[in-house]
Design a protein around this motif. Structure first.
Motif, PDB file in Angstrom:
ATOM      1  N   LEU A  92       0.853  -1.185   0.000  1.00 58.56           N
ATOM      2  CA  LEU A  92       0.000   0.000   0.000  1.00 58.56           C
ATOM      3  C   LEU A  92       0.891   1.238   0.000  1.00 58.56           C
ATOM      4  O   LEU A  92       1.793   1.354   0.831  1.00 58.56           O
ATOM      5  CB  LEU A  92      -0.905   0.010   1.235  1.00 58.56           C
ATOM      6  N   ILE A  93       0.624   2.160  -0.921  1.00 62.39           N
ATOM      7  CA  ILE A  93       1.405   3.402  -1.017  1.00 62.39           C
ATOM      8  C   ILE A  93       0.586   4.514  -0.390  1.00 62.39           C
ATOM      9  O   ILE A  93      -0.546   4.775  -0.781  1.00 62.39           O
ATOM     10  CB  ILE A  93       1.734   3.740  -2.483  1.00 62.39           C
ATOM     11  N   MET A  94       1.202   5.190   0.605  1.00 65.02           N
ATOM     12  CA  MET A  94       0.524   6.243   1.352  1.00 65.02           C
ATOM     13  C   MET A  94       1.376   7.497   1.383  1.00 65.02           C
ATOM     14  O   MET A  94       2.590   7.421   1.159  1.00 65.02           O
ATOM     15  CB  MET A  94       0.273   5.765   2.791  1.00 65.02           C
ATOM     16  N   PRO A  95       0.765   8.628   1.666  1.00 66.79           N
ATOM     17  CA  PRO A  95       1.564   9.844   1.834  1.00 66.79           C
ATOM     18  C   PRO A  95       2.543   9.653   2.989  1.00 66.79           C
ATOM     19  O   PRO A  95       2.239   8.964   3.970  1.00 66.79           O
ATOM     20  CB  PRO A  95       0.547  10.924   2.173  1.00 66.79           C
ATOM     21  N   LYS A  96       3.704  10.242   2.896  1.00 69.12           N
ATOM     22  CA  LYS A  96       4.696  10.170   3.984  1.00 69.12           C
ATOM     23  C   LYS A  96       4.367  11.244   5.000  1.00 69.12           C
ATOM     24  O   LYS A  96       4.324  12.414   4.687  1.00 69.12           O
ATOM     25  CB  LYS A  96       6.100  10.387   3.401  1.00 69.12           C
ATOM     26  N   CYS A  97       4.100  10.828   6.236  1.00 70.51           N
ATOM     27  CA  CYS A  97       3.818  11.775   7.328  1.00 70.51           C
ATOM     28  C   CYS A  97       5.091  12.064   8.084  1.00 70.51           C
ATOM     29  O   CYS A  97       5.984  11.226   8.166  1.00 70.51           O
ATOM     30  CB  CYS A  97       2.772  11.189   8.267  1.00 70.51           C
TER      31      CYS A  97
END
Length: 102
Positions: A92-97
Motif C-alpha cells: 500500500l502506497i501512502m503519503p509520507k507523514c
C-alpha cells in the motif's frame, strides 16, 4: 532481517519507518517527482481468512477516506501477472507523514 521489496523501478527505499507482526513500513523516494511516500508491505496476507479480510477491509476503507485527519491511499502495487495466483504480499502506497503515533 533484511527484507526484499517488489517495487516499481522509480521508487527507491530510503529507510524503514516501522515494523509490526503483519507489516513493515518503509520510506521511498519517487525518482520521477522527488516526492517521498510510505509503503506498507503486508506479509503473508493469505495465511488465514481473518488476515485476508483485515487487509481487504483496510484497503477498502483507505480508498474511500477523504479527510485531512485520516491517512489516505496513494496507490497499491499489484502483483505481476505471472504471480497473480501465488502472491503473498500486498503493498500500500501512502503519503509520507512527518510524525507517528508513538
Amino acid at each position: 532481517e533484511e527484507q526484499k521489496y517488489e517495487l516499481y523501478s522509480w521508487l527507491k527505499p530510503t529507510k524503514t519507518l516501522g515494523q509490526g507482526a503483519y507489516a513493515t513500513v518503509i520510506e521511498v523516494k519517487d525518482n520521477r517527482t522527488k516526492l517521498k511516500y510510505a509503503i506498507k508491505k503486508n506479509r503473508d496476507v493469505f495465511n488465514n481468512v481473518a488476515d485476508a479480510r483485515r487487509i481487504l477491509r483496510e484497503l477498502k476503507l483507505m480508498i474511500h477516506m477523504n479527510h485531512e485527519n485520516i491517512m489516505g491511499l496513494v496507490g497499491c502495487i499489484p502483483p505481476e501477472r505471472w504471480d497473480i495466483q501465488t502472491f503473498e504480499e500486498v503493498y500500500l502506497i501512502m503519503p509520507k507523514c512527518d510524525t507517528t503515533l508513538k
